[in-house]
Write a protein that holds these residues in place. Sequence first.
Motif, PDB file in Angstrom:
ATOM      1  N   ILE A  81      12.922  18.681 166.850  1.00  0.00           N
ATOM      2  CA  ILE A  81      11.808  18.003 166.822  1.00  0.00           C
ATOM      3  C   ILE A  81      11.072  18.827 168.149  1.00  0.00           C
ATOM      4  N   GLN A  82      11.653  19.301 169.105  1.00  0.00           N
ATOM      5  CA  GLN A  82      10.989  19.801 170.251  1.00  0.00           C
ATOM      6  C   GLN A  82      10.340  21.134 169.642  1.00  0.00           C
ATOM      7  N   GLY A  83      11.169  22.053 168.901  1.00  0.00           N
ATOM      8  CA  GLY A  83      10.527  23.323 168.445  1.00  0.00           C
ATOM      9  C   GLY A  83       9.354  23.087 167.533  1.00  0.00           C
ATOM     10  N   ASP A  84       9.401  22.100 166.925  1.00  0.00           N
ATOM     11  CA  ASP A  84       8.301  21.827 166.063  1.00  0.00           C
ATOM     12  C   ASP A  84       7.192  21.205 166.678  1.00  0.00           C
ATOM     13  N   VAL A  95      20.048  43.221 154.802  1.00  0.00           N
ATOM     14  CA  VAL A  95      18.769  43.002 154.005  1.00  0.00           C
ATOM     15  C   VAL A  95      17.553  42.378 155.122  1.00  0.00           C
ATOM     16  N   PRO A  96      17.375  43.445 156.324  1.00  0.00           N
ATOM     17  CA  PRO A  96      16.742  42.946 157.336  1.00  0.00           C
ATOM     18  C   PRO A  96      15.315  42.312 157.290  1.00  0.00           C
ATOM     19  N   LEU A  97      14.444  42.419 156.289  1.00  0.00           N
ATOM     20  CA  LEU A  97      13.122  41.668 156.118  1.00  0.00           C
ATOM     21  C   LEU A  97      13.198  41.185 154.776  1.00  0.00           C
ATOM     22  N   ASN A  98      12.206  40.056 154.688  1.00  0.00           N
ATOM     23  CA  ASN A  98      11.862  39.291 153.428  1.00  0.00           C
ATOM     24  C   ASN A  98      10.782  38.647 153.600  1.00  0.00           C
ATOM     25  N   ILE A  99      10.192  38.177 152.439  1.00  0.00           N
ATOM     26  CA  ILE A  99       8.826  37.463 152.638  1.00  0.00           C
ATOM     27  C   ILE A  99       9.412  36.065 152.133  1.00  0.00           C
ATOM     28  N   THR A 100       9.270  34.962 152.926  1.00  0.00           N
ATOM     29  CA  THR A 100       9.437  33.732 152.510  1.00  0.00           C
ATOM     30  C   THR A 100       8.297  32.581 152.564  1.00  0.00           C
ATOM     31  N   ALA A 101       8.388  31.660 152.108  1.00  0.00           N
ATOM     32  CA  ALA A 101       7.274  30.684 152.222  1.00  0.00           C
ATOM     33  C   ALA A 101       7.219  29.748 153.311  1.00  0.00           C
ATOM     34  N   ASP A 102       5.855  29.571 153.852  1.00  0.00           N
ATOM     35  CA  ASP A 102       6.086  28.510 154.847  1.00  0.00           C
ATOM     36  C   ASP A 102       5.757  27.298 154.678  1.00  0.00           C
ATOM     37  N   ASP A 103       6.776  26.741 153.848  1.00  0.00           N
ATOM     38  CA  ASP A 103       6.768  25.342 153.376  1.00  0.00           C
ATOM     39  C   ASP A 103       7.761  24.462 153.820  1.00  0.00           C
ATOM     40  N   PHE A 104       8.441  24.621 154.970  1.00  0.00           N
ATOM     41  CA  PHE A 104       9.333  23.855 155.684  1.00  0.00           C
ATOM     42  C   PHE A 104       8.795  22.930 156.410  1.00  0.00           C
ATOM     43  N   ARG A 105       9.540  21.479 156.141  1.00  0.00           N
ATOM     44  CA  ARG A 105       9.349  20.429 157.086  1.00  0.00           C
ATOM     45  C   ARG A 105       7.925  20.219 157.396  1.00  0.00           C
ATOM     46  N   VAL A 106       7.247  20.186 155.961  1.00  0.00           N
ATOM     47  CA  VAL A 106       5.645  20.107 156.268  1.00  0.00           C
ATOM     48  C   VAL A 106       5.115  18.785 156.447  1.00  0.00           C
ATOM     49  N   GLU A 107       5.750  17.712 156.294  1.00  0.00           N
ATOM     50  CA  GLU A 107       5.504  16.185 156.382  1.00  0.00           C
ATOM     51  C   GLU A 107       5.706  15.837 158.191  1.00  0.00           C
ATOM     52  N   GLY A 108       6.974  16.413 158.468  1.00  0.00           N
ATOM     53  CA  GLY A 108       7.223  16.342 159.732  1.00  0.00           C
ATOM     54  C   GLY A 108       6.176  17.011 160.927  1.00  0.00           C
ATOM     55  N   MET A 109       5.938  18.077 160.460  1.00  0.00           N
ATOM     56  CA  MET A 109       4.940  18.897 161.334  1.00  0.00           C
ATOM     57  C   MET A 109       3.648  18.301 161.197  1.00  0.00           C
ATOM     58  N   GLN A 110       3.152  17.893 160.281  1.00  0.00           N
ATOM     59  CA  GLN A 110       1.984  17.267 159.937  1.00  0.00           C
ATOM     60  C   GLN A 110       1.816  16.129 160.831  1.00  0.00           C
ATOM     61  N   LEU A 111       2.874  15.135 160.871  1.00  0.00           N
ATOM     62  CA  LEU A 111       2.833  14.043 161.611  1.00  0.00           C
ATOM     63  C   LEU A 111       2.753  14.482 163.125  1.00  0.00           C
TER      64      LEU A 111
END
Length: 558
Positions: free
Chosen positions: A438-441, A531-547
């Motif tokens: 919670i605090q990080g988000d 594998v030190p680099l990758n491209i990932t989606a910014d789609d985590f904890r969407v509802e929580g961060m929006q609130l």
Amino acid sequence: MHFSYIPLALAELAALSRAVPTSTVPASLSAPSAAAPPTAPTVRLDAGIFVGASEGPANKFLGIPFAQPPVGDLRFRLPVPAAPYAGTYNASAFGLACAQQNDTLRVPPAIVSNVTQFLGGGVIAPSGEDCLTLNVYTPANVTRGAKLPVVVWIFGGGFEFGGTSSYDGTAVVATSVKMGTPVIFVSMNYRLSLFGFLASKEVKEAGVGNLGLQDQRLALHWVQEYISAFGGDPAKVTLWGESAGALSVALHMTTNGGDAEGLFRGAFMQSGAPLAVGDISGGQADYDRIVADAGCAAARDTLQCLREAPFETLLQAANGSPALFGPSALNLSWQPRVDGVFVTDVPQTLVKQGSVADVPFVNGNCDDEGTLFSLATLNITTDAEVKAYLQSNYLPEASSSQLDKILELYPQDPAQGSPFGTGTNNTLSPQFKRLAAIQGDLVFQSSRRFFLQERAHKQPAFAYIHKRFKATPGIGSAHITDIISVFGGTDMTEYLVNFVVGLNPNGPGLLGWPAYSTAAPRLMTFLDGPVPLNITADDFRVEGMQLLTELQQAHPLE
């Protein structure tokens, strides 16, 4: 349930930069010093000669005053530019750090050795009020007319502590030279704690709020005036900061109606973005306490009385304030607030209004931003205690149902908490991983996503997530772990250099870093392992961060 701690006194939060121990000199270099060896690098500023030091591929000019000492009647006033330079100055050692607020990181015995090893190594100069100096690192063979790109570093530390001596710019310059795209590195001190972020109606009426930010802005004007003497191009300046430094960069982007005044053309922000902070009068209770502690309560002009108070008295009062690693955590006593001058409205409101410098930017986070700030609250062990803590510390005006929704979206299940992706490991207390999530988000991840979603379709933007050091017991990929990567001459350093040079992090030999898209947001992801680099989606904890974003904007931090 009772948890014991081992207190670790911290000289500085961001002591991860492989700092090089140095001797120190007084911050104000007003008196000419003895001549240095003839092989030492020199630079002429006005009628002054600054004698620096060489370190491998870099020359260093340290402790250069950019403002008059903010002491005496200049305490709690806007910074005043340094007088024209004259004479010969020893610029081979850092000046004083600005006055520091003491803090203690409370660490459970089970993980103390890991955290100590993880955080150790930083060196911070002695501190005091006469501290407004900056440092310039250049490639060893640079000439005055080289017009190299410039990166200006703003350190973090919760606006309470920190200093430039903990951040050695040599690795950044060396990496840039090795890449064939040399850059110049600049770092500045700025006033901290109550000396830089005193807040009250008296401060607002006097127009002297957010003095630490005003110090930074004056340093940027100094760069415009003098960096060409070091071989830099004042038209090619990138701001770069971490944590409080990244938030500072964001506020330089949003101040002045978004007019950067030609002071910078790009921004690189690590663990910091525009927050929802309230009016400067929200600091009134702390101001009144400082006034009482200083014996100024009966004064007609309490601010002037504070200017005349003994430095030691004010420092003791600062040290009595809630600290970054204490139970109040990221609800800071001394932080940027709306002052009507530098910060004219809630920063996230300014973003919505379009008051943002139209420059390319990078904004990223560590995966486990909240773990370090949750170690002091292991005594919070029930759902009811988590709810009460969130309301009392961060969201006093939120409704009971809103708080219940936070708890629903951030469940007590350790497998869903931070350090993320570690299952039931690192469950230091029943609610630790939940609070860390919670605090990080609340403070870091949600503000980054908000900023990118608001601006990525209007100006070039890139984003990342740093998941290295995930195996660190207790804290995982904690806040400040990305400093190791970017100051360590790694792939992240190369991305930074590319951005400083061409306003795009991409370059030869590196995985392609896509621009952030609001339709399909993607993150450069820095990983441990083969594998030190990758491209990932910014789609985590969407509802929580929006609130959390909605609640922040409805109830800005005081």
